[in-house]
Design a protein around this motif. Structure first.
Motif, PDB file in Angstrom:
ATOM      1  N   TYR A  17       0.814  -1.206   0.000  1.00  0.00           N
ATOM      2  CA  TYR A  17       0.000   0.000   0.000  1.00  0.00           C
ATOM      3  C   TYR A  17       0.852   1.261   0.000  1.00  0.00           C
ATOM      4  O   TYR A  17       1.984   1.279   0.504  1.00  0.00           O
ATOM      5  CB  TYR A  17      -0.913   0.033   1.222  1.00  0.00           C
ATOM      6  CG  TYR A  17      -1.782  -1.187   1.395  1.00  0.00           C
ATOM      7  CD1 TYR A  17      -2.295  -1.887   0.304  1.00  0.00           C
ATOM      8  CD2 TYR A  17      -2.118  -1.638   2.674  1.00  0.00           C
ATOM      9  CE1 TYR A  17      -3.109  -3.002   0.470  1.00  0.00           C
ATOM     10  CE2 TYR A  17      -2.929  -2.742   2.855  1.00  0.00           C
ATOM     11  CZ  TYR A  17      -3.415  -3.427   1.753  1.00  0.00           C
ATOM     12  OH  TYR A  17      -4.210  -4.531   1.937  1.00  0.00           O
ATOM     13  N   GLN A  18       0.255   2.330  -0.503  1.00  0.00           N
ATOM     14  CA  GLN A  18       0.857   3.649  -0.477  1.00  0.00           C
ATOM     15  C   GLN A  18       0.239   4.477   0.655  1.00  0.00           C
ATOM     16  O   GLN A  18      -0.928   4.277   1.014  1.00  0.00           O
ATOM     17  CB  GLN A  18       0.640   4.372  -1.807  1.00  0.00           C
ATOM     18  CG  GLN A  18       1.280   3.688  -2.995  1.00  0.00           C
ATOM     19  CD  GLN A  18       2.790   3.602  -2.856  1.00  0.00           C
ATOM     20  OE1 GLN A  18       3.447   4.574  -2.455  1.00  0.00           O
ATOM     21  NE2 GLN A  18       3.349   2.443  -3.165  1.00  0.00           N
ATOM     22  N   PRO A  19       0.997   5.426   1.203  1.00  0.00           N
ATOM     23  CA  PRO A  19       0.413   6.309   2.218  1.00  0.00           C
ATOM     24  C   PRO A  19      -0.376   7.433   1.572  1.00  0.00           C
ATOM     25  O   PRO A  19      -0.133   7.789   0.413  1.00  0.00           O
ATOM     26  CB  PRO A  19       1.642   6.846   2.941  1.00  0.00           C
ATOM     27  CG  PRO A  19       2.697   6.881   1.880  1.00  0.00           C
ATOM     28  CD  PRO A  19       2.431   5.693   0.987  1.00  0.00           C
ATOM     29  N   ILE A  20      -1.332   7.978   2.309  1.00  0.00           N
ATOM     30  CA  ILE A  20      -2.058   9.159   1.857  1.00  0.00           C
ATOM     31  C   ILE A  20      -2.029  10.205   2.963  1.00  0.00           C
ATOM     32  O   ILE A  20      -1.951   9.876   4.153  1.00  0.00           O
ATOM     33  CB  ILE A  20      -3.514   8.842   1.468  1.00  0.00           C
ATOM     34  CG1 ILE A  20      -4.265   8.173   2.639  1.00  0.00           C
ATOM     35  CG2 ILE A  20      -3.566   7.971   0.219  1.00  0.00           C
ATOM     36  CD1 ILE A  20      -5.763   8.000   2.377  1.00  0.00           C
ATOM     37  N   ALA A  21      -2.080  11.469   2.557  1.00  0.00           N
ATOM     38  CA  ALA A  21      -2.128  12.569   3.515  1.00  0.00           C
ATOM     39  C   ALA A  21      -3.504  12.598   4.183  1.00  0.00           C
ATOM     40  O   ALA A  21      -4.491  12.066   3.655  1.00  0.00           O
ATOM     41  CB  ALA A  21      -1.845  13.885   2.821  1.00  0.00           C
ATOM     42  N   THR A  22      -3.556  13.219   5.339  1.00  0.00           N
ATOM     43  CA  THR A  22      -4.806  13.347   6.078  1.00  0.00           C
ATOM     44  C   THR A  22      -5.166  14.812   6.262  1.00  0.00           C
ATOM     45  O   THR A  22      -4.437  15.710   5.830  1.00  0.00           O
ATOM     46  CB  THR A  22      -4.705  12.677   7.460  1.00  0.00           C
ATOM     47  OG1 THR A  22      -3.847  13.465   8.296  1.00  0.00           O
ATOM     48  CG2 THR A  22      -4.148  11.264   7.347  1.00  0.00           C
ATOM     49  N   SER A  23      -6.276  15.053   6.929  1.00  0.00           N
ATOM     50  CA  SER A  23      -6.708  16.427   7.202  1.00  0.00           C
ATOM     51  C   SER A  23      -5.799  17.124   8.194  1.00  0.00           C
ATOM     52  O   SER A  23      -5.914  18.347   8.378  1.00  0.00           O
ATOM     53  CB  SER A  23      -8.148  16.429   7.727  1.00  0.00           C
ATOM     54  OG  SER A  23      -8.237  15.706   8.947  1.00  0.00           O
ATOM     55  N   VAL A  24      -4.925  16.384   8.835  1.00  0.00           N
ATOM     56  CA  VAL A  24      -3.956  16.959   9.773  1.00  0.00           C
ATOM     57  C   VAL A  24      -2.572  16.870   9.135  1.00  0.00           C
ATOM     58  O   VAL A  24      -2.077  15.768   8.893  1.00  0.00           O
ATOM     59  CB  VAL A  24      -3.972  16.215  11.118  1.00  0.00           C
ATOM     60  CG1 VAL A  24      -2.917  16.793  12.058  1.00  0.00           C
ATOM     61  CG2 VAL A  24      -5.354  16.279  11.751  1.00  0.00           C
TER      62      VAL A  24
END
Length: 444
Positions: free
Chosen positions: A83-90
């Motif tokens: 899996y790849q990481p994704i950015a979050t609202s923080v």
């Protein structure tokens, strides 16, 4: 010398769970359920009972920290996984790409990446008791007698509303996925919430109108008073009987367990799968006054050793599960928030341990007690943060090590229970609720 009058219980308690038997004999005899009397312990000690509640979502089998809440994108493929990481609202916090809904509302969540699970094994005991001394054994005395957090809540807090059980379990197999009261006593075992159909209904030939007839009830109370007027604790027994009548006659419990009262749209939002329906039921139970709910979607569901085992490896097994978890958890948090229940309800998402940093030859990950991640929301905690970290591979704690006792102290603090209070073991020894640990300061 006063004599204690022994009365048969309305709620017969099994070894692993409550077996509710709301029968004609119990009601007409106005028998006193020990279970409901036990709920009053907190009030008897002079504590003001809050409306705090806990929903513990048990990911049975042990979810992979690297493939959920602690991605390691800079590592080689055999460590970072598929899996790849994704950015979050923080800013600065990343999650697995298959958790986009959690990522979009990261401000509501706190992630603990440094939980030491070395005391845990392949059972729910250690992290449902949140006590490193509570472990699965081969002696038949599971957990060393230490109680689960739900059972502690049942004894020291009680239900948030009269006529509701304090502790409910939602799992197909309570033996496999739910830990109960240990030596705290059968009165504090959880109610098996998936097997309550008909248990709150009136026995055949008996109507609520008939039981609520004031003259008939007065006669029954008069007979009851004659039997126990000189008994110790009459006031408590009388109150408990009235609570037992609330349980059956009030209808609150029967309504709370009835998912058909929810709209089709709400049921669709939560999902028509095992996890979604249990989370919707958990919200209904919190709303009705249950204090502690522990639920599991399926036994061993998160045990992804590889493609040769029942639940598969990471790609084939975990990949289709993550969107289901993502939707169900975020729907629960939004729903609790919209109903004004989120600040009072602490949600815990965790399993028994983490998974190995190096993937197996069959595309899975093995057990890894050295560290695990868990997710928290609600209960007035500070969201939008990560507590603790792991090393580059995600296999060892790098900073802010936390243990099961820290989780227990946090839960009890939320429930208004003194983490350093005690219970009495079967040997008569005062045993602290939390022997090692304190509330996690960053959350508050």
């Amino acid at each position: 010398m006063q004599t204690q009058v022994a009365l048969p219980p309305l709620l017969n308690v099994g070894r692993r769970r409550w077996l509710l038997q709301a029968g004609l004999g119990a009601l007409t005899g106005l028998s006193v359920p020990q279970l409901l009397r036990a709920r009053a312990v907190a009030a008897e000690r002079g504590r003001e009972k809050s409306q705090a509640a806990v929903i513990q979502i048990w990911l049975s089998g042990g979810p992979s920290q690297i493939d959920t809440w602690d991605p390691k994108p800079e590592m080689p493929a055999e460590i970072r996984g598929p899996y790849q990481p994704i950015a979050t609202s923080v800013p600065g916090i990343s999650l697995c790409e298959h958790l986009p809904l959690q990522a979009a509302m990261m401000e509501k969540f706190a992630i603990i990446r440094s939980m030491d699970a070395s005391a845990s094994n392949h059972s729910p005991i250690t992290f449902q008791a949140a006590n490193p001394r509570a472990q699965r054994t081969e002696t038949g005395r599971q957990g060393g007698g230490y109680p689960s957090m739900g059972s502690v809540a049942a004894k020291f807090h009680g239900a948030n509303q009269p006529g509701m059980p304090p502790f409910v379990a939602l799992a197909k197999s309570l033996v496999s996925d739910i830990y109960g009261a240990g030596d705290l006593g059968q009165a504090f075992e959880p109610l098996d919430g998936l097997n309550v159909n008909g248990r709150f209904a009136m026995p055949e030939g008996l109507s609520i109108d008939r039981l609520q007839d004031r003259a008939a009830l007065r006669q029954k109370m008069d007979r009851f008073e004659q039997r126990v007027a000189t008994a110790q604790g009459f006031g408590d027994q009388d109150r408990s009987v009235r609570e037992a009548f609330d349980l059956v006659l009030g209808g609150a419990a029967q309504r709370a367990f009835d998912l058909s009262q929810e709209s089709e749209a709400t049921r669709d939002r939560f999902g028509r799968d095992s996890l979604g329906e249990k989370l919707l039921l958990a919200r209904r139970l919190v709303e009705a006054g249950v204090t502690y709910i522990t639920l599991s979607d399926a036994w061993g569901h998160w045990d992804h050793h590889g493609d040769e085992v029942r639940w598969g490896g990471i790609v084939k097994g975990l990949t289709p599960m993550l969107p289901v978890l993502d939707r169900a958890i975020t729907t629960l948090i939004k729903d609790l928030d919209e109903r004004g229940l989120l600040d009072n309800t602490l949600v815990i998402v965790a399993g028994e341990f983490g998974r190995s940093p190096i993937m197996t030859k069959t595309a899975g990950r093995d057990h890894w007690p050295a560290v695990m991640s868990l997710l928290l929301a609600g209960g007035g905690i500070r969201g939008g943060q990560v507590i603790g970290s792991t090393d580059r591979r995600g296999g060892e704690i790098r900073d802010r090590p936390l243990g099961p006792g820290d989780l227990a102290a946090t839960v009890f603090h939320h429930l208004g229970i003194d983490p350093y209070d005690h219970w009495i073991s079967t040997s008569g020894r005062p045993t602290p609720l939390v022997e090692t640990g304190k509330p996690i300061a960053e959350l508050f």
